[in-house]
Write a protein that holds these residues in place. Structure first.
Motif: not given
Length: 76
Positions: A35-37, A39-45, A76
């Motif tokens: 999940k955390d990773d 979410l990080k990829l999602d934050a980087k679009n 999220k």
């Protein structure tokens, strides 16, 4: 019949809404440890299709881009 304490019910419903997490099933449950990773990829679009392709090719986790999107929306 017992009286309904409206304020108590409202308080309980607010707490339930605040703490409720939709249960994950199937492929979404498989993605939970990452999940955390994710979410990080999602934050980087990073496009969900690219994430799904990476998971399939490099990690042996076959999910669709739509599953990645639903998972991210859920956590999220």
């Amino acid at each position: 019949m017992s009286e309904i304490n409206v304020e108590e019910v409202k308080k309980l419903l607010r707490e339930f809404a605040r703490t409720y997490r939709r249960p994950l099933h199937g492929k979404m449950l498989v993605m939970e440890p990452f999940k955390d990773d994710l979410l990080k990829l999602d934050a980087k679009n990073i496009p969900n299709a690219d994430v799904a392709a990476f998971l399939s090719q490099k990690c042996g986790i076959t999910v669709s881009k739509d599953t990645v999107q639903r998972f991210l929306r859920t956590v999220k």
